[in-house]
Design a protein around this motif. Structure first.
Motif, PDB file in Angstrom:
ATOM      1  N   VAL A 250      17.229  -3.356 -15.503  1.00  0.00           N
ATOM      2  CA  VAL A 250      16.985  -2.003 -14.984  1.00  0.00           C
ATOM      3  C   VAL A 250      15.809  -1.361 -15.715  1.00  0.00           C
ATOM      4  O   VAL A 250      14.934  -0.744 -15.087  1.00  0.00           O
ATOM      5  CB  VAL A 250      18.252  -1.139 -15.124  1.00  0.00           C
ATOM      6  N   SER A 251      15.760  -1.510 -17.022  1.00  0.00           N
ATOM      7  CA  SER A 251      14.673  -0.909 -17.801  1.00  0.00           C
ATOM      8  C   SER A 251      13.337  -1.581 -17.528  1.00  0.00           C
ATOM      9  O   SER A 251      12.286  -0.929 -17.556  1.00  0.00           O
ATOM     10  CB  SER A 251      15.001  -0.997 -19.299  1.00  0.00           C
ATOM     11  N   ALA A 252      13.367  -2.897 -17.272  1.00  0.00           N
ATOM     12  CA  ALA A 252      12.120  -3.641 -17.059  1.00  0.00           C
ATOM     13  C   ALA A 252      11.575  -3.473 -15.651  1.00  0.00           C
ATOM     14  O   ALA A 252      10.357  -3.597 -15.439  1.00  0.00           O
ATOM     15  CB  ALA A 252      12.358  -5.129 -17.341  1.00  0.00           C
ATOM     16  N   LEU A 253      12.435  -3.192 -14.687  1.00  0.00           N
ATOM     17  CA  LEU A 253      12.043  -3.218 -13.280  1.00  0.00           C
ATOM     18  C   LEU A 253      10.876  -2.286 -12.937  1.00  0.00           C
ATOM     19  O   LEU A 253       9.935  -2.714 -12.244  1.00  0.00           O
ATOM     20  CB  LEU A 253      13.256  -2.927 -12.398  1.00  0.00           C
ATOM     21  N   PRO A 254      10.864  -1.019 -13.366  1.00  0.00           N
ATOM     22  CA  PRO A 254       9.727  -0.164 -13.011  1.00  0.00           C
ATOM     23  C   PRO A 254       8.388  -0.706 -13.504  1.00  0.00           C
ATOM     24  O   PRO A 254       7.377  -0.627 -12.792  1.00  0.00           O
ATOM     25  CB  PRO A 254      10.071   1.174 -13.687  1.00  0.00           C
ATOM     26  N   THR A 255       8.370  -1.260 -14.712  1.00  0.00           N
ATOM     27  CA  THR A 255       7.133  -1.826 -15.253  1.00  0.00           C
ATOM     28  C   THR A 255       6.687  -3.031 -14.441  1.00  0.00           C
ATOM     29  O   THR A 255       5.486  -3.209 -14.165  1.00  0.00           O
ATOM     30  CB  THR A 255       7.329  -2.226 -16.726  1.00  0.00           C
ATOM     31  N   ILE A 256       7.637  -3.865 -14.033  1.00  0.00           N
ATOM     32  CA  ILE A 256       7.306  -5.041 -13.224  1.00  0.00           C
ATOM     33  C   ILE A 256       6.733  -4.610 -11.880  1.00  0.00           C
ATOM     34  O   ILE A 256       5.736  -5.168 -11.397  1.00  0.00           O
ATOM     35  CB  ILE A 256       8.558  -5.919 -13.041  1.00  0.00           C
ATOM     36  N   ILE A 257       7.342  -3.627 -11.261  1.00  0.00           N
ATOM     37  CA  ILE A 257       6.848  -3.139  -9.967  1.00  0.00           C
ATOM     38  C   ILE A 257       5.435  -2.590 -10.112  1.00  0.00           C
ATOM     39  O   ILE A 257       4.532  -2.923  -9.320  1.00  0.00           O
ATOM     40  CB  ILE A 257       7.797  -2.063  -9.402  1.00  0.00           C
ATOM     41  N   ARG A 258       5.216  -1.762 -11.118  1.00  0.00           N
ATOM     42  CA  ARG A 258       3.877  -1.171 -11.299  1.00  0.00           C
ATOM     43  C   ARG A 258       2.838  -2.244 -11.608  1.00  0.00           C
ATOM     44  O   ARG A 258       1.679  -2.132 -11.178  1.00  0.00           O
ATOM     45  CB  ARG A 258       3.925  -0.117 -12.412  1.00  0.00           C
ATOM     46  N   PHE A 259       3.232  -3.288 -12.315  1.00  0.00           N
ATOM     47  CA  PHE A 259       2.302  -4.375 -12.627  1.00  0.00           C
ATOM     48  C   PHE A 259       1.782  -5.026 -11.345  1.00  0.00           C
ATOM     49  O   PHE A 259       0.572  -5.211 -11.171  1.00  0.00           O
ATOM     50  CB  PHE A 259       3.002  -5.410 -13.511  1.00  0.00           C
ATOM     51  N   PHE A 260       2.695  -5.386 -10.461  1.00  0.00           N
ATOM     52  CA  PHE A 260       2.265  -6.037  -9.223  1.00  0.00           C
ATOM     53  C   PHE A 260       1.518  -5.070  -8.313  1.00  0.00           C
ATOM     54  O   PHE A 260       0.592  -5.475  -7.593  1.00  0.00           O
ATOM     55  CB  PHE A 260       3.466  -6.648  -8.507  1.00  0.00           C
ATOM     56  N   GLN A 261       1.872  -3.804  -8.359  1.00  0.00           N
ATOM     57  CA  GLN A 261       1.123  -2.820  -7.577  1.00  0.00           C
ATOM     58  C   GLN A 261      -0.315  -2.708  -8.079  1.00  0.00           C
ATOM     59  O   GLN A 261      -1.254  -2.657  -7.282  1.00  0.00           O
ATOM     60  CB  GLN A 261       1.821  -1.459  -7.645  1.00  0.00           C
ATOM     61  N   ARG A 262      -0.493  -2.684  -9.391  1.00  0.00           N
ATOM     62  CA  ARG A 262      -1.849  -2.582  -9.953  1.00  0.00           C
ATOM     63  C   ARG A 262      -2.700  -3.791  -9.586  1.00  0.00           C
ATOM     64  O   ARG A 262      -3.925  -3.676  -9.477  1.00  0.00           O
ATOM     65  CB  ARG A 262      -1.789  -2.459 -11.484  1.00  0.00           C
ATOM     66  N   HIS A 263      -2.056  -4.933  -9.414  1.00  0.00           N
ATOM     67  CA  HIS A 263      -2.791  -6.154  -9.078  1.00  0.00           C
ATOM     68  C   HIS A 263      -2.815  -6.401  -7.575  1.00  0.00           C
ATOM     69  O   HIS A 263      -3.098  -7.516  -7.130  1.00  0.00           O
ATOM     70  CB  HIS A 263      -2.197  -7.349  -9.827  1.00  0.00           C
ATOM     71  N   HIS A 264      -2.491  -5.373  -6.816  1.00  0.00           N
ATOM     72  CA  HIS A 264      -2.684  -5.365  -5.355  1.00  0.00           C
ATOM     73  C   HIS A 264      -1.822  -6.383  -4.620  1.00  0.00           C
ATOM     74  O   HIS A 264      -2.244  -6.967  -3.632  1.00  0.00           O
ATOM     75  CB  HIS A 264      -4.162  -5.588  -5.023  1.00  0.00           C
ATOM     76  N   TYR A 265      -0.596  -6.565  -5.112  1.00  0.00           N
ATOM     77  CA  TYR A 265       0.371  -7.365  -4.376  1.00  0.00           C
ATOM     78  C   TYR A 265       1.111  -6.478  -3.381  1.00  0.00           C
ATOM     79  O   TYR A 265       1.354  -5.299  -3.634  1.00  0.00           O
ATOM     80  CB  TYR A 265       1.401  -8.001  -5.329  1.00  0.00           C
ATOM     81  N   HIS A 266       1.484  -7.077  -2.262  1.00  0.00           N
ATOM     82  CA  HIS A 266       2.280  -6.390  -1.249  1.00  0.00           C
ATOM     83  C   HIS A 266       3.711  -6.871  -1.346  1.00  0.00           C
ATOM     84  O   HIS A 266       3.970  -8.087  -1.304  1.00  0.00           O
ATOM     85  CB  HIS A 266       1.714  -6.679   0.149  1.00  0.00           C
ATOM     86  N   PHE A 267       4.669  -5.952  -1.513  1.00  0.00           N
ATOM     87  CA  PHE A 267       6.070  -6.323  -1.671  1.00  0.00           C
ATOM     88  C   PHE A 267       6.677  -6.647  -0.316  1.00  0.00           C
ATOM     89  O   PHE A 267       6.501  -5.916   0.666  1.00  0.00           O
ATOM     90  CB  PHE A 267       6.847  -5.197  -2.350  1.00  0.00           C
ATOM     91  N   VAL A 268       7.449  -7.749  -0.257  1.00  0.00           N
ATOM     92  CA  VAL A 268       8.046  -8.198   0.993  1.00  0.00           C
ATOM     93  C   VAL A 268       9.491  -8.599   0.768  1.00  0.00           C
ATOM     94  O   VAL A 268       9.929  -8.861  -0.344  1.00  0.00           O
ATOM     95  CB  VAL A 268       7.278  -9.390   1.591  1.00  0.00           C
ATOM     96  N   LYS A 269      10.238  -8.634   1.866  1.00  0.00           N
ATOM     97  CA  LYS A 269      11.600  -9.185   1.864  1.00  0.00           C
ATOM     98  C   LYS A 269      11.515 -10.675   2.184  1.00  0.00           C
ATOM     99  O   LYS A 269      10.505 -11.163   2.668  1.00  0.00           O
ATOM    100  CB  LYS A 269      12.462  -8.503   2.931  1.00  0.00           C
ATOM    101  N   LEU A 270      12.615 -11.380   1.953  1.00  0.00           N
ATOM    102  CA  LEU A 270      12.676 -12.788   2.353  1.00  0.00           C
ATOM    103  C   LEU A 270      13.308 -12.868   3.737  1.00  0.00           C
ATOM    104  O   LEU A 270      14.312 -12.226   4.000  1.00  0.00           O
ATOM    105  CB  LEU A 270      13.501 -13.592   1.349  1.00  0.00           C
TER     106      LEU A 270
END
Length: 270
Positions: A250-270
């Protein structure tokens, strides 16, 4: 044209080497992830009991899922740079917090739930569905499927699907075998049930925290997600929301999300 025995031996050697290189390249295209850890103790019903699996009909219930291809997938779908966040073994103590974070950042995700935990926390399963997240089948109680006969594997899958249908009125269209362990029987049974098999390509190993929220675990989860994820164009990230709780996740999740956002990844479902 006459080929000398020495030249013939050289040609045979080159062919063998080429075959080995081709095999290696094919294997590296679909790397087997490290084994997933144990799910831990199951969630309990309000009276303290562990849920019993539902009774199954004589044949699998009809599925509205699209036809599923045979074999596992390891990478996030979609064009360009995509990333899929996945959470196994829930619902659990941290599920609601994870849902709140995903909602805050407007990020999709896929939850591979266990039937025994869904039966104990049906409201969380309903929240996952209501918020548009994908509900996946992770078996009834995290059995190691390769140690079971075909009938046992089918029962594990069908009990989870029946429980999800009882709670939400829907059936899972995606499947993840516990521990990432499967065989041809697993793949065939999942395909028959129109469930696409999804593994992962980035393992945060967050289950190793064993319920701890210590900073060292938070930092380790973030490091593994970022260091492994940035190497891939379409990572599938494995995390957990077990009954014991995963506060470090839970504590790590926001940082992980922001990391991929900064590197221009698009979040998707499976």
């Amino acid at each position: 044209m006459v080929i000398s025995s020495a030249r013939r031996a050289l040609l045979v050697g080159l062919v063998v080497c080429a075959g080995l290189l081709g095999t290696t390249a094919a294997a590296s295209a679909h790397p087997r992830p490290l084994p997933e850890g144990p799910a831990g103790p199951p969630a309990r019903l309000p009276d303290g009991r562990i849920a019993r699996p539902p009774r199954l009909p004589g044949r699998p219930l009809a599925s509205r899922c699209p036809r599923a291809a045979y074999g596992p997938k390891f990478y996030a779908p979609g064009r360009g740079k995509t990333v899929a966040l996945t959470f196994d073994d829930g619902p659990g103590k941290s599920t609601w917090s994870i849902l709140q974070i995903l909602r805050k950042y407007r990020v999709p995700a896929t939850f591979f739930n266990l039937g025994v935990n869904a039966a104990a926390k049906p409201h969380l399963l309903s929240h996952e569905l209501a918020r548009g997240y994908v509900l996946g089948n992770h078996t009834w109680d995290h059995a190691d499927l390769v140690n079971l006969p075909a009938s046992g594997q089918a029962t594990e899958m069908d009990q989870m699907s029946a429980e999800q249908q009882r709670i939400t009125g829907t059936r899972p269209c995606v499947f993840r075998p516990p521990y990432g362990a499967y065989n041809t029987t697993t793949l065939r049974l999942a395909q028959r049930r129109r469930m696409r098999v999804w593994l992962w390509s980035v393992d945060t190993e967050d289950w190793k925290a064993d319920g701890s929220g210590a900073a060292r675990w938070v930092d380790r989860i973030i490091r593994l997600a970022e260091d492994e994820g940035i190497r891939l164009r379409n990572p599938v990230v494995l995390m957990h929301n077990q009954p014991i709780g995963n506060p470090a996740t839970v504590s790590a999740l926001p940082t992980i999300i922001r990391f991929f956002q900064r590197h221009h990844y698009h979040f998707v479902k499976l």
